[in-house]
Design an enzyme around this catalytic site. Structure first.
Site, short mmCIF file in Angstrom:
data_model
loop_
_atom_site.label_atom_id
_atom_site.label_comp_id
_atom_site.label_asym_id
_atom_site.label_seq_id
_atom_site.Cartn_x
_atom_site.Cartn_y
_atom_site.Cartn_z
N LYS A 164 0.70 -1.11 0.04
CA LYS A 164 0.03 -0.15 0.04
C LYS A 164 0.94 1.05 -0.06
O LYS A 164 0.50 2.33 -0.68
CB LYS A 164 -1.00 -0.07 1.32
CG LYS A 164 -2.20 0.97 1.11
CD LYS A 164 -2.80 1.03 2.52
CE LYS A 164 -3.86 -0.12 2.65
NZ LYS A 164 -5.23 -0.07 2.12
N HIS A 167 -20.72 6.99 1.92
CA HIS A 167 -20.80 5.77 2.44
C HIS A 167 -22.33 5.56 2.56
O HIS A 167 -23.24 6.34 3.08
CB HIS A 167 -20.45 5.68 3.72
CG HIS A 167 -20.46 4.17 4.47
ND1 HIS A 167 -19.76 3.20 3.88
CD2 HIS A 167 -21.37 3.54 5.31
CE1 HIS A 167 -20.42 2.11 4.75
NE2 HIS A 167 -21.13 2.33 5.34
C1 GAR Z 1 -21.69 4.10 -3.69
O1 GAR Z 1 -23.14 3.48 -3.39
C2 GAR Z 1 -20.87 4.39 -2.43
O2 GAR Z 1 -21.82 4.73 -1.41
C3 GAR Z 1 -20.59 2.91 -2.16
O3 GAR Z 1 -19.97 2.45 -3.36
C4 GAR Z 1 -20.97 2.88 -4.21
C5 GAR Z 1 -20.15 3.17 -5.44
O4 GAR Z 1 -21.21 3.66 -6.76
N1 GAR Z 1 -19.45 3.19 -1.26
C6 GAR Z 1 -19.13 2.24 -0.30
O5 GAR Z 1 -19.63 1.05 -0.08
C7 GAR Z 1 -17.76 2.56 0.58
N2 GAR Z 1 -17.83 1.65 1.64
P1 GAR Z 1 -20.82 4.08 -7.82
O6 GAR Z 1 -19.26 3.27 -8.39
O7 GAR Z 1 -21.89 3.98 -9.06
O8 GAR Z 1 -20.38 5.82 -7.74
#
Ligand code: GAR
Length: 186
Positions: free
Chosen positions: A65, A109
């Site tokens: 990382k 989130h």
């Molecule tokens: C979103 O719904 C975001 O809230 C979630 O990933 C999705 C990405 O959607 N994030 C998490 O779960 C972080 N823990 P996208 O690629 O269509 O923007």
């Protein structure tokens, strides 16, 4: 025009909502860099369509990382990035990136934090049987989904279909993320 970076790992609908808001002038900012840790993820084609520079990397090609985050920090510095927006970036931010950009990284989130942290927030909330769901935008620190909350929006749902919660939540995410970034950049 302030330069921002958006990090994503998958579909990139939030990335697109932010890029579209910049293009429309609803957001006085420019996405100078999209960072993606999943080669082939759909967000990469979205960035191409908007003519936005991408840094796509395979974490397995680095020693760890610290090594790939050092590369990311170099790129963020080179683009004079004011704000880093995590939008479905499914990796924990490590000390290298936090030391350089702590206080300038936000995350979206799909739950009402502090409930349902982690990568399966919607599924966990449905399994728990909650009746009010929501979206949180928060500062990123060294705790998983644990930084100070900036904005939240709730919505009621009494069913048990995670796909429907995702669908309703994403409509809110796209508005709330643009509004929140605009406020933070003011
Ligand atoms: C979103 O719904 C975001 O809230 C979630 O990933 C999705 C990405 O959607 N994030 C998490 O779960 C972080 N823990 P996208 O690629 O269509 O923007």
């Amino acid at each position: 025009m302030k330069a921002i970076a958006v990090f994503a790992s998958g579909s990139g609908t939030n990335f697109e909502a932010i890029a579209q808001a910049c293009a429309d002038g609803r957001l006085q900012a420019r996405i100078a860099l999209m960072v993606c840790d999943v080669p082939g993820a759909p967000v990469i084609a979205r960035a191409e369509r908007f003519g936005i520079e991408s840094f796509v990397f395979n974490p397995k090609s680095y020693s760890g990382k610290a090594a790939y985050e050092a590369e990311i920090v170099r790129l963020l510095d080179a683009h004079d990035i004011q704000l880093v927006c995590l939008a479905g970036y499914m990796r924990i931010v490590g000390p290298t990136l936090l030391q350089a950009y702590g206080g300038r990284i936000i995350n979206i989130h799909p739950s009402l934090l502090p409930s349902f942290k982690g990568a399966h927030a919607v599924e966990d909330a449905v399994a728990y049987g909650v009746k009010v769901y929501g979206i949180t935008i928060h500062w990123v620190n060294d705790q998983l989904d644990g930084g100070q909350i900036i904005a939240q929006r709730a919505f009621p749902y009494e069913g048990s279909d995670p796909a429907e919660v995702h669908r309703q939540g994403q409509v809110i995410e796209h508005q709330l993320y643009v509004e929140t970034i605009a406020k933070l950049l003011q």
